[in-house]
Design a protein around this motif. Structure first.
Motif, PDB file in Angstrom:
ATOM      1  N   ILE A 263      30.463  29.428  44.135  1.00  0.00           N
ATOM      2  CA  ILE A 263      31.726  29.127  44.380  1.00  0.00           C
ATOM      3  C   ILE A 263      32.748  30.103  43.463  1.00  0.00           C
ATOM      4  N   ILE A 264      33.710  30.533  43.929  1.00  0.00           N
ATOM      5  CA  ILE A 264      34.676  31.136  42.985  1.00  0.00           C
ATOM      6  C   ILE A 264      36.002  30.274  43.095  1.00  0.00           C
ATOM      7  N   ALA A 265      36.604  29.983  41.852  1.00  0.00           N
ATOM      8  CA  ALA A 265      38.095  29.375  41.964  1.00  0.00           C
ATOM      9  C   ALA A 265      39.001  30.401  42.612  1.00  0.00           C
ATOM     10  N   GLY A 266      39.939  29.927  43.549  1.00  0.00           N
ATOM     11  CA  GLY A 266      40.760  30.968  44.247  1.00  0.00           C
ATOM     12  C   GLY A 266      40.218  31.171  45.428  1.00  0.00           C
ATOM     13  N   LYS A 267      41.226  31.570  46.384  1.00  0.00           N
ATOM     14  CA  LYS A 267      40.847  32.177  47.766  1.00  0.00           C
ATOM     15  C   LYS A 267      40.920  33.787  47.726  1.00  0.00           C
ATOM     16  N   PHE A 268      39.549  34.140  47.919  1.00  0.00           N
ATOM     17  CA  PHE A 268      39.474  35.755  47.999  1.00  0.00           C
ATOM     18  C   PHE A 268      38.893  36.263  49.363  1.00  0.00           C
ATOM     19  N   THR A 269      39.791  36.476  50.228  1.00  0.00           N
ATOM     20  CA  THR A 269      39.490  37.273  51.408  1.00  0.00           C
ATOM     21  C   THR A 269      38.551  38.584  51.073  1.00  0.00           C
ATOM     22  N   THR A 270      38.103  39.014  52.246  1.00  0.00           N
ATOM     23  CA  THR A 270      37.181  40.393  51.920  1.00  0.00           C
ATOM     24  C   THR A 270      38.055  41.483  51.757  1.00  0.00           C
ATOM     25  N   SER A 271      39.095  41.450  52.195  1.00  0.00           N
ATOM     26  CA  SER A 271      40.410  42.514  51.925  1.00  0.00           C
ATOM     27  C   SER A 271      40.752  42.324  50.371  1.00  0.00           C
ATOM     28  N   GLN A 272      40.847  41.188  49.826  1.00  0.00           N
ATOM     29  CA  GLN A 272      41.078  41.101  48.473  1.00  0.00           C
ATOM     30  C   GLN A 272      39.899  41.267  47.615  1.00  0.00           C
ATOM     31  N   ILE A 273      38.940  41.158  47.998  1.00  0.00           N
ATOM     32  CA  ILE A 273      37.517  41.522  47.435  1.00  0.00           C
ATOM     33  C   ILE A 273      37.226  42.917  47.265  1.00  0.00           C
ATOM     34  N   LEU A 274      37.750  43.689  48.514  1.00  0.00           N
ATOM     35  CA  LEU A 274      37.673  45.014  48.607  1.00  0.00           C
ATOM     36  C   LEU A 274      38.706  45.786  47.603  1.00  0.00           C
ATOM     37  N   ARG A 275      39.876  45.143  47.623  1.00  0.00           N
ATOM     38  CA  ARG A 275      40.821  45.580  46.820  1.00  0.00           C
ATOM     39  C   ARG A 275      40.494  45.815  45.306  1.00  0.00           C
ATOM     40  N   ALA A 276      39.708  44.707  44.908  1.00  0.00           N
ATOM     41  CA  ALA A 276      39.368  44.367  43.536  1.00  0.00           C
ATOM     42  C   ALA A 276      38.195  45.670  43.222  1.00  0.00           C
ATOM     43  N   MET A 277      37.372  45.700  44.365  1.00  0.00           N
ATOM     44  CA  MET A 277      36.363  46.782  43.918  1.00  0.00           C
ATOM     45  C   MET A 277      36.970  48.118  43.829  1.00  0.00           C
ATOM     46  N   CYS A 278      37.992  48.435  44.525  1.00  0.00           N
ATOM     47  CA  CYS A 278      38.759  49.806  44.490  1.00  0.00           C
ATOM     48  C   CYS A 278      39.239  49.707  43.102  1.00  0.00           C
ATOM     49  N   ARG A 279      39.922  48.716  42.484  1.00  0.00           N
ATOM     50  CA  ARG A 279      40.490  48.842  40.907  1.00  0.00           C
ATOM     51  C   ARG A 279      39.296  49.060  40.041  1.00  0.00           C
ATOM     52  N   GLY A 280      38.046  48.417  40.433  1.00  0.00           N
ATOM     53  CA  GLY A 280      36.966  48.799  39.624  1.00  0.00           C
ATOM     54  C   GLY A 280      36.083  49.784  39.936  1.00  0.00           C
ATOM     55  N   ASN A 281      36.602  50.774  40.506  1.00  0.00           N
ATOM     56  CA  ASN A 281      35.742  51.843  41.108  1.00  0.00           C
ATOM     57  C   ASN A 281      34.490  51.561  41.724  1.00  0.00           C
ATOM     58  N   GLY A 282      34.412  50.877  42.533  1.00  0.00           N
ATOM     59  CA  GLY A 282      33.360  50.389  43.647  1.00  0.00           C
ATOM     60  C   GLY A 282      33.057  49.208  43.251  1.00  0.00           C
ATOM     61  N   ARG A 283      33.297  48.595  42.118  1.00  0.00           N
ATOM     62  CA  ARG A 283      32.496  47.509  41.620  1.00  0.00           C
ATOM     63  C   ARG A 283      33.493  46.398  41.239  1.00  0.00           C
ATOM     64  N   ALA A 284      33.311  44.913  41.470  1.00  0.00           N
ATOM     65  CA  ALA A 284      34.373  43.956  41.281  1.00  0.00           C
ATOM     66  C   ALA A 284      33.224  42.784  40.539  1.00  0.00           C
ATOM     67  N   THR A 285      33.946  42.001  39.403  1.00  0.00           N
ATOM     68  CA  THR A 285      33.280  41.054  38.730  1.00  0.00           C
ATOM     69  C   THR A 285      33.656  39.925  38.686  1.00  0.00           C
ATOM     70  N   PHE A 286      33.267  38.759  39.524  1.00  0.00           N
ATOM     71  CA  PHE A 286      33.978  37.569  39.715  1.00  0.00           C
ATOM     72  C   PHE A 286      33.096  36.400  38.754  1.00  0.00           C
ATOM     73  N   THR A 287      33.749  35.595  38.306  1.00  0.00           N
ATOM     74  CA  THR A 287      32.978  34.467  37.489  1.00  0.00           C
ATOM     75  C   THR A 287      33.176  33.345  38.362  1.00  0.00           C
ATOM     76  N   THR A 288      31.985  32.764  38.639  1.00  0.00           N
ATOM     77  CA  THR A 288      31.826  31.257  39.562  1.00  0.00           C
ATOM     78  C   THR A 288      32.247  30.239  38.664  1.00  0.00           C
ATOM     79  N   VAL A 289      32.311  29.262  39.542  1.00  0.00           N
ATOM     80  CA  VAL A 289      32.894  27.962  38.987  1.00  0.00           C
ATOM     81  C   VAL A 289      31.750  27.378  37.922  1.00  0.00           C
ATOM     82  N   GLN A 290      30.558  27.802  37.997  1.00  0.00           N
ATOM     83  CA  GLN A 290      29.240  27.387  37.364  1.00  0.00           C
ATOM     84  C   GLN A 290      29.560  28.124  35.856  1.00  0.00           C
TER      85      GLN A 290
END
Length: 189
Positions: A113-140
């Motif tokens: 689980i990740i805090a916040g609502k991240f659709t796949t398009s938002q995840i893909l945008r985060a990956m684009c900003r991170g040069n093909g990679r995005a890091t998310f912090t889980t609720v854990q």
């Protein structure tokens, strides 16, 4: 009692065969099941009513997260399918379901689980900003790395375990669910 032990053994012998038969469910069926989720209902309500997330629903209840996933949010849930839980090792599952290991069970679930609502398009945008990679912090509290493998969005944990998003963007009133094909673990088990 005399017939209980053979019945239990028979169940465990037939379970893999039943699982293989159920494993023939296609991604299209998973997509259909997720699309039946009511976007006006909560994550917990929809997983309780999902035919593909019964184990996840039971784990949410066992970890005492019903209230959180029923009302709070928004959350992004990377939801292992029932098939993913079936492929999760029996030893690990028995360890987690022991009442003494409730905190481990809660850690496992909140690792998805990740805090916040991240659709796949938002995840893909985060990956684009991170040069093909995005890091998310889980609720854990641990991080998962999201990358692409071909056309698949893949989550990878610190131990190199990975899960692919098989069905995406099931909107809920308190977040979004992305179905994944594996259970990822927050620590070595």
């Amino acid at each position: 009692m005399k017939y209980l032990v053979p019945s239990i053994l028979l169940f465990f012998l037939l379970f893999p065969i039943i699982s293989l038969a159920q494993g023939n469910i296609t991604s299209t069926n998973s997509a259909a099941l997720l699309s039946k989720m009511d976007p006006e209902k909560s994550i917990i309500s929809n997983t309780e009513n999902s035919k593909n997330h019964r184990t996840l629903s039971a784990v949410i209840k066992a970890a005492d997260l019903e209230e959180t996933l029923g009302y709070d949010g928004p959350f992004t849930v990377f939801a292992p399918s029932d098939k993913a839980f079936e492929e999760f090792s029996l030893r690990k599952a028995l360890h987690l379901l022991d009442s003494e290991n409730k905190e481990d069970l809660k850690a496992l679930l909140t690792y998805h689980i990740i805090a916040g609502k991240f659709t796949t398009s938002q995840i893909l945008r985060a990956m684009c900003r991170g040069n093909g990679r995005a890091t998310f912090t889980t609720v854990q509290g641990k991080e998962v790395v999201v990358t692409m493998e071909g056309i698949d969005i893949v989550l990878t944990d610190d131990f190199g375990n990975s899960a692919k998003i098989t069905t995406a963007d099931a909107n809920q009133c308190n977040g979004v669910i992305h179905e994944i094909d594996s259970v990822i673990v927050p620590h070595q088990m």
